[in-house]
Scaffold this active site. Structure first.
Site, PDB file in Angstrom:
ATOM      1  N   ASP A 490       0.832  -1.204   0.000  1.00  9.66           N
ATOM      2  CA  ASP A 490       0.000   0.000   0.000  1.00  9.66           C
ATOM      3  C   ASP A 490       0.870   1.258   0.000  1.00  9.66           C
ATOM      4  OD1 ASP A 490      -2.292   1.547   0.206  1.00  9.66           O
ATOM      5  OD2 ASP A 490      -3.034   0.583   2.034  1.00  9.66           O
ATOM      6  N   ASP A 552     -10.681   1.973  -3.309  1.00  8.47           N
ATOM      7  CA  ASP A 552     -11.239   1.715  -1.978  1.00  8.47           C
ATOM      8  C   ASP A 552     -12.760   1.771  -2.015  1.00  8.47           C
ATOM      9  OD1 ASP A 552      -8.953   1.208  -0.643  1.00  8.47           O
ATOM     10  OD2 ASP A 552      -8.840   3.114   0.416  1.00  8.47           O
TER      11      ASP A 552
HETATM   12  C1  DGJ Z   1      -5.725   2.068   2.102  1.00  4.01           C
HETATM   13  C2  DGJ Z   1      -6.116   0.869   1.306  1.00  4.01           C
HETATM   14  O1  DGJ Z   1      -6.580   1.254   0.052  1.00  4.01           O
HETATM   15  C3  DGJ Z   1      -7.131   0.057   2.096  1.00  4.01           C
HETATM   16  O2  DGJ Z   1      -7.557  -1.026   1.331  1.00  4.01           O
HETATM   17  C4  DGJ Z   1      -6.508  -0.391   3.375  1.00  4.01           C
HETATM   18  O3  DGJ Z   1      -5.470  -1.291   3.118  1.00  4.01           O
HETATM   19  C5  DGJ Z   1      -5.997   0.804   4.164  1.00  4.01           C
HETATM   20  N1  DGJ Z   1      -5.145   1.642   3.359  1.00  4.01           N
HETATM   21  C6  DGJ Z   1      -5.238   0.363   5.379  1.00  4.01           C
HETATM   22  O4  DGJ Z   1      -4.673   1.403   6.040  1.00  4.01           O
END
Ligand code: DGJ
Length: 734
Positions: A490, A552
């Site tokens: 990430d 997301d």
């Molecule tokens: C952002 C990501 O896009 C989410 O799926 C998740 O992993 C969060 N970060 C965790 O902090």
């Protein structure tokens, strides 16, 4: 292995590359050719990019009887520079040792290569001698001693040309590279539109189409990363080009950092489009003897509209960009812990959830953010980033203990054990971390300016070798410590304070070194990119990682827009897509389970992101059916050709995935909102054999019927409906 086959001022011909008199070059694909020549002044001048044509080099532009424009302003230059009367935006802008920025790169020679040379330290397309052929052109600016080595490659089966180049300082003084766009597309006068992808967190990949007007229009990322805001891609299409017909040129930049796209329609009506590094994040010093490489850009041509362009990108990127062993392999159906638990877990809770997964038939359990930090536990987003050691309170027996127990669980309905995946965000650090306490100088910062935090975190300076080595070691140790099959990498903020403009590019080179090293050490791991969703969905990282989390936003309806938009360039096989709970956590919308699942099945990496314990018995049974269906659909999404039969804007979006050979396919069709007492428009197929018969849902149709009369799907008076229909070509009667 590449092989030098010819050089010098002679005629040369190898498969797909033709050179006349050492001065006119044609890169020949099955559905296009790309041609340029050297003019009388030693300039590299573009001749043709499009449906195969034998083009006579033309050096004469419209006659300038008076005024300020010069021949150079009009010329379709392959590597436009500054000064000497070209008044359009250049690809390169270099301040030489003499202090000025005028250069004159003149042709000195060429080499023809079967296959494609590697691009050291940068992601790039690749291929064997049967897949790709290359021509390497050398230009020199005598005054400064700068040498430009341009590498053009053609992938004949994909109607794609790639280009990167290296500038070497063979002079005696330092120079500064201020601008180095990787590709310059030259288009004739005409009515052109530009198409690109824009968005933000949770609303990625919205398509914009607009007329190219006289003047300059463009977009960029100055985030340090490719970003949600704009994707490093642009298509130039004729104003009457559609999804299925008309010329479409796609430019895609194989890079994950700041970039710029500039499309300039000059007063002469000719169009020049540059794509490459962002000039504000460059200013690269080159001492005598040093070299600088502009990353690769890919240019694709299709005469079959945006759909044809997308399919060329998809095949090229699957076969010749993604180097992962997972590219075509069925990805295990997964459950990611994020939306089900957020930061609220420990080893026992994770184990209970892992058991649920195995019981229901999920093959991979992914533990998201929150597992690390000793002195500063990661129990929220305020602390812990940088300290890649399991939190001892949450894992009293260590990470390996949990992973061993979870991976001993056998998965319902299969002969496999559950696999285990892990989340990391290596490029970031919380000020509340042991890493920051020990190395405050390791973060990006500019003098004494405030170090701006976003999500309570700062960005590590990956241009530094010590930071790169730390990450290779820290992440490598975690991955070696337990039986980990999947990594979600990430990255949740943009860069703010940079110590110098060129740190942004140096950072990317550092990131690629780290990622290259870890993916080579752990080639069997399924690597998954993520940057607050689709903030770094780009060809650069897709070279190393076969997939990326698309957004997301897991709402089924919004995802239709996001996934259709993303598919403009990126293969569906590269998209991560999950079924989440309702009301949806991002937009609060409630949609049926099957609708959400059918949308998510259009991504190569299908999974869930919810608390399985919150489901009732009926829903659990439906989840089992959904898993079984997703595994049937998956090969088509991973290896099929995508035809976007209808866009989400139509209310009845539909995607057809046809396997190579055209014998089998799957149709995923949707009704977003009920339209009472109205008919849905017929669904016109594409990519079928007109004369063949096809079976869909136990009924037989001819290819002609499906493509010209269309399939009439029945939709009830309900919102959010979906259908998954398999398509089979029937054997010919005789
Ligand atoms: C952002 C990501 O896009 C989410 O799926 C998740 O992993 C969060 N970060 C965790 O902090």
């Amino acid at each position: 292995m590449t092989q030098l086959t010819s050089s010098g001022a002679a005629d040369t011909e190898i498969a797909h590359v033709n050179v006349q008199n050492g001065r006119a070059f044609s890169l020949n694909a099955f559905g296009m050719n790309y041609a340029f020549h050297v003019d009388a002044n030693g300039e590299l001048v573009h001749d043709h990019f499009g449906t195969p044509a034998e083009v006579q080099p033309t050096e004469v532009g419209p006659e300038h009887i008076s005024g300020w424009a010069t021949r150079l302003t009009d010329e379709k230059r392959e590597l436009p520079d500054v000064g000497r009367g070209d008044f359009r935006l250049p690809a390169i802008h270099i301040r030489t040792g003499a202090g000025h920025t005028v250069t004159e790169f003149k042709y000195t020679g060429y080499e023809v290569v079967r296959g494609k040379p590697e691009l050291e330290g940068l992601p790039a397309t690749f291929g064997g001698e049967r897949d790709v052929a290359s021509v390497i052109i050398t230009l020199e600016d005598e005054e400064s001693g700068l040498v430009a080595t341009l590498r053009y490659s053609v992938f004949p089966a994909h109607n794609a040309v790639t280009r990167s180049y290296t500038i070497t300082n063979k002079g005696g003084q330092d120079v500064e590279i201020k601008r180095a766009a990787s590709f310059t597309l030259n288009l004739d006068a005409g009515e052109w539109d530009m198409v690109y992808l824009t968005g933000d967190w949770a609303r990625e990949a919205n398509q914009v189409r607009r007329r190219v007007e006289t003047g300059t229009q463009g977009f960029h990322s100055l985030c340090g990363y490719s970003s949600h805001f704009f994707n490093p891609f642009v298509a130039l299409v004729s104003s009457d080009t559609t999804e299925t017909s008309g010329p479409a040129y796609g430019l895609s930049f194989v890079y994950s950092g700041s970039f710029a796209v500039e499309v300039e329609k000059f007063v002469s009506d000719r169009v020049r489009a540059n794509i490459g590094l962002h000039p504000l994040h460059l200013d690269w010093k080159l001492a005598p003897g040093e070299s600088f490489t502009a990353p690769e850009s890919v240019a694709v041509f299709s005469n079959h509209g945006l759909g044809g362009m997308s399919r060329s990108f998809h095949r090229l990127y699957r076969d010749h960009l993604s180097r992962s062993e997972w590219t075509y392999r069925p990805r295990p159906v997964l459950l990611n812990s994020w939306e089900g638990m957020y930061f609220d877990f420990d080893a026992e809770k994770l184990y209970t959830k892992a058991k649920d997964c195995a019981d229901i038939g999920i093959k991979l359990y992914v533990m998201d953010d929150g597992w690390f930090g000793v002195k500063h536990p990661r129990t929220g987003d305020h602390a812990g980033l940088g300290d890649w050691v399991p939190n001892p309170d949450r894992f009293p027996n260590g990470l390996d203990d949990l992973v061993s127990r979870a991976t001993s669980l056998s998965v319902h309905g299969s002969d496999q054990n559950l696999k285990f995946g892990i989340w990391v965000e290596p490029e970031m650090v919380n000020p509340q971390s042991e890493l920051y306490e020990a190395h405050p100088d390791w973060v990006l910062h500019a003098g004494r300016h405030k170090r701006t935090e976003q999500r309570n975190q700062l960005v590590l300076d990956l241009s530094r070798r010590d930071v790169q080595d730390y990450l290779i070691d820290a992440i490598g140790s975690v991955l070696a410590s337990a039986n980990i099959s999947f990594v979600k990498w990430d990255n949740n903020r943009a860069m703010h304070e940079l110590p110098s403009p060129s740190t942004a590019h140096a950072y990317m080179l550092g990131l690629y070194r780290v990622v290259d090293s870890l993916t080579r050490r752990f080639p069997h791991i399924l690597w998954d990119g993520c940057a607050s969703g689709g903030g770094r969905f780009d060809p650069g990282l897709l070279h190393y990682w076969p997939q990326s989390w698309t957004s997301d936003n897991t709402d089924g309806l919004d995802r239709l827009h996001i996934q259709f938009g993303t598919s403009l360039v990126y293969p569906p096989s590269s998209m991560g897509a999950h079924v989440s709970a309702v009301p949806n956590h991002q937009v609060q919308r409630v949609t049926p389970l099957e609708f959400r699942a059918h949308v998510a099945m259009m991504g190569g990496s299908f999974g869930f992101e919810l608390d399985l314990q919150a489901l009732d018995d009926g829903e659990r049974a439906r989840v089992r059916d959904i898993i079984a269906l997703s595994e049937k659909v998956s090969p088509y999404v991973l290896g099929g050709d995508l035809y976007r039969l209808a866009a989400p804007e139509s209310n009845y979006p539909a995607a057809l995935f046809m396997m190579p050979g055209g014998g089998r396919g799957v149709l995923l069709a949707f009704c977003m909102q009920a339209r009472i007492h109205r008919y849905a428009p017929p669904l016109f197929f594409a990519g079928l054999d007109r004369m063949a018969a096809y079976e869909i849902d136990c009924k037989t149709y001819t290819g002609t019927d499906l493509m010209h009369s269309g399939l009439k799907l029945h939709w009830d008076a309900r919102d959010y409906q979906s259908k998954v229909l398999f398509v089979k070509r029937l054997p010919y009667d005789n």
